[in-house]
Design an enzyme around this catalytic site. Sequence first.
Site, PDB file in Angstrom:
ATOM      1  N   ARG A 218      21.358  -3.256 -25.035  1.00 37.85           N
ATOM      2  CA  ARG A 218      22.296  -2.467 -25.821  1.00 37.85           C
ATOM      3  C   ARG A 218      23.450  -2.082 -24.897  1.00 37.85           C
ATOM      4  NH1 ARG A 218      20.400  -4.290 -29.711  1.00 37.85           N
ATOM      5  NH2 ARG A 218      19.420  -3.239 -31.490  1.00 37.85           N
TER       6      ARG A 218
ATOM      7  N   GLU B  24      30.701  -1.083 -29.762  1.00 38.35           N
ATOM      8  CA  GLU B  24      30.897  -2.294 -30.556  1.00 38.35           C
ATOM      9  C   GLU B  24      31.584  -1.992 -31.877  1.00 38.35           C
ATOM     10  OE1 GLU B  24      26.871  -4.373 -29.072  1.00 38.35           O
ATOM     11  OE2 GLU B  24      27.330  -4.766 -31.163  1.00 38.35           O
TER      12      GLU B  24
ATOM     13  N   HIS C  11      27.431 -10.158 -29.732  1.00 41.40           N
ATOM     14  CA  HIS C  11      26.098  -9.702 -30.172  1.00 41.40           C
ATOM     15  C   HIS C  11      25.394 -10.788 -31.002  1.00 41.40           C
ATOM     16  CE1 HIS C  11      23.648  -5.770 -30.858  1.00 41.40           C
ATOM     17  NE2 HIS C  11      22.854  -6.815 -30.763  1.00 41.40           N
TER      18      HIS C  11
END
Length: 325
Positions: free
Chosen positions: A238, A267, A285
């Site tokens: 993450r 993000e 991602h």
Amino acid sequence: MAKPKVYVTRLIPDEGMKLLYEKCDVTVNPYDRVATREELLENVKGKDALLSLLTDTIDAEVFEANPNLKVVANYAVGYNNINLKDAEKYGIPVTNTPGVLTETTADFAWTLLMATARRIVEADKFNRSGQFKGWGPLLLLGQDVHHKTIGIIGFGRIGQAVAQRARGFDMNVLYYDMNKMPDVAAKYDAQYRELDDLIRESDFITLHVDLNESTRHLISDREFGMMKENAYLINTSRGPVVDEKALVRALKEGRIAGAGLDVYEDEPLMAPGLAECENAVLAPHTASATRETRGAMARIAAENVLAALEGKRPPNIVNPEVLDK
Ligand code: GLV
Ligand code: GLV
């Protein structure tokens, strides 16, 4: 009997949608984008189940809008987007999709590792822009991967699958985890190191921890200062596990050799300057983004919804306390 109602916050692959359509009255976000907060709060009302994505923030406000949800099934292995304390307060089970993306994510960590060490993205741009004028002894030199030291931070399923791959490259494998796991480590010929030692000794550092208060900014200025100058950082966990501004400084100042990233602190934004760093490979991602794995994740998320709606224990519940009390 009326079918139970489910809200799906964004279309997921058929493998999951089909299962839901068979047994439920399904509402899906009709747009190919994240549902807005208003859409989420409006659509969750009156539903029996919520199928959410890692891009949805699920907290007290959502549970307040519908305290009768029987389950929140997150379409992801990570579930830091869901406030578990709030879920517990409302007694709502939360599930994830573990297992199926382990190997796929490990493959992708490996993809980023190879791409950074061997400068494949720079090489591709070089070729396409017509700069390739013939073989050159100093052209696009990278670094070897084989026989180097890899430091795996977080030795869960994905970390172990990365260790498995590293063995094929005859790497020296180090790991750090909150738990020492001598038996598991022996299987991969991996040696335990304290975090700082692992950071100092590794040529490649790869992150496979959950995001929580103990892992936020686990890698920051201090850690970049301890890394070898020719080391690479790979992050498929993450974004907030890495202090991204500190990373940009380290990349720009050449304090480390490079980084391969799949996730970002904020993000889909990237820290200022990151996009200009040639020594970073930047993926959007997509570590779990294979047809097979996204299909399997969809099936698992749907199965968790259906189990909860049938009054059964959802197979991948992450907060079993809510059922046990
Ligand atoms: C992806 O990042 C996931 O947690 O599934
Ligand atoms: C993923 O499946 C992990 O928790 O390592």
